[in-house]
Motif scaffolding. Structure first.
Motif, short mmCIF file in Angstrom:
data_model
loop_
_atom_site.label_atom_id
_atom_site.label_comp_id
_atom_site.label_asym_id
_atom_site.label_seq_id
_atom_site.Cartn_x
_atom_site.Cartn_y
_atom_site.Cartn_z
N PRO A 11 0.78 -1.24 -0.06
CA PRO A 11 0.00 0.11 -0.11
C PRO A 11 0.69 1.23 0.00
O PRO A 11 2.04 1.45 0.55
N LYS A 12 0.23 2.45 -0.85
CA LYS A 12 0.99 3.50 -0.80
C LYS A 12 1.28 4.46 0.65
O LYS A 12 2.24 4.93 1.13
N GLY A 13 0.02 4.10 1.24
CA GLY A 13 0.05 5.06 2.37
C GLY A 13 -0.79 4.29 3.65
O GLY A 13 -1.22 3.20 3.30
N ASP A 14 -0.76 4.90 4.88
CA ASP A 14 -1.16 4.29 5.96
C ASP A 14 -2.82 3.86 6.06
O ASP A 14 -3.44 2.96 6.48
N GLU A 15 -3.29 4.84 5.12
CA GLU A 15 -4.84 4.75 4.99
C GLU A 15 -5.11 3.42 4.21
O GLU A 15 -6.23 2.99 4.21
N TYR A 16 -4.30 2.80 3.43
CA TYR A 16 -4.69 1.73 2.53
C TYR A 16 -4.41 0.28 3.28
O TYR A 16 -4.38 -0.76 2.61
N VAL A 17 -3.59 0.46 4.30
CA VAL A 17 -2.90 -0.81 4.95
C VAL A 17 -4.08 -1.78 5.34
O VAL A 17 -3.87 -2.81 4.96
N LYS A 18 -5.35 -1.43 5.75
CA LYS A 18 -6.30 -2.37 6.12
C LYS A 18 -6.94 -2.89 5.01
O LYS A 18 -7.11 -4.22 5.01
N VAL A 19 -7.34 -2.21 4.02
CA VAL A 19 -7.77 -2.97 2.57
C VAL A 19 -6.68 -3.58 2.02
O VAL A 19 -6.91 -4.66 1.59
N TYR A 20 -5.27 -3.39 2.04
CA TYR A 20 -4.32 -4.42 1.58
C TYR A 20 -4.32 -5.51 2.39
O TYR A 20 -4.27 -6.63 1.77
N SER A 21 -4.30 -5.50 3.54
CA SER A 21 -4.34 -6.69 4.51
C SER A 21 -5.45 -7.59 4.20
O SER A 21 -5.44 -8.79 4.01
N LEU A 22 -6.85 -7.15 3.78
CA LEU A 22 -7.70 -7.85 3.42
C LEU A 22 -7.65 -8.92 2.30
O LEU A 22 -8.07 -9.84 2.02
N LEU A 23 -7.05 -7.93 1.19
CA LEU A 23 -6.59 -8.57 -0.23
C LEU A 23 -5.91 -9.76 0.14
O LEU A 23 -5.94 -10.71 -0.28
N GLN A 24 -4.91 -9.27 1.10
CA GLN A 24 -3.59 -10.42 1.21
C GLN A 24 -4.16 -11.61 1.94
O GLN A 24 -3.84 -12.76 1.63
N GLN A 25 -5.12 -11.55 2.92
CA GLN A 25 -5.85 -12.64 3.72
C GLN A 25 -6.55 -13.37 2.55
O GLN A 25 -6.63 -14.59 2.63
N ALA A 26 -7.34 -12.71 1.78
CA ALA A 26 -8.10 -13.52 0.83
C ALA A 26 -7.22 -14.26 -0.29
O ALA A 26 -7.63 -15.63 -0.48
N LEU A 27 -6.07 -13.84 -0.64
CA LEU A 27 -5.35 -14.46 -1.58
C LEU A 27 -4.53 -15.73 -0.98
O LEU A 27 -4.17 -16.54 -1.73
N GLU A 28 -4.86 -15.57 0.57
CA GLU A 28 -4.03 -16.92 1.12
C GLU A 28 -4.92 -17.90 1.18
O GLU A 28 -4.37 -19.30 1.32
N GLN A 29 -6.25 -17.78 0.66
CA GLN A 29 -6.97 -18.98 0.76
C GLN A 29 -7.04 -19.82 -0.54
O GLN A 29 -6.68 -19.36 -1.58
N PRO A 30 -6.82 -21.07 -0.32
CA PRO A 30 -6.79 -22.00 -1.45
C PRO A 30 -7.97 -21.85 -2.64
O PRO A 30 -9.03 -21.50 -2.16
#
Length: 50
Positions: A11-30
Motif C-alpha cells: 500500500p502507498k499510505g497508512d490509510e490503505y493498510v487495512k484494505v491491502y491486508s484484507l486482499l492479502q488474507q483473501a489471496l492466502e485462501q486456496p
C-alpha cells in the motif's frame, strides 16, 4: 508477460493498510486469485496473483 525479477506490491499510505491486508488474507485462501493493475515507471500494467 514475465519479468527478470520479482516485484512486491504494498500500500502507498497508512490509510490503505487495512484494505491491502484484507486482499492479502483473501489471496492466502486456496483456490483464490486477485486481478489488479499497478503503475511502474509511468505505465499501467495488469497483474494476477494467487
Amino acid at each position: 508477460m514475465f519479468f527478470d525479477k520479482a516485484y512486491y506490491l504494498a500500500p502507498k499510505g497508512d490509510e490503505y493498510v487495512k484494505v491491502y491486508s484484507l486482499l492479502q488474507q483473501a489471496l492466502e485462501q486456496p483456490g483464490k486469485a486477485g486481478i489488479a493493475t499497478f503503475v511502474m515507471r509511468q505505465h499501467e500494467y495488469p497483474a494476477l496473483g494467487g
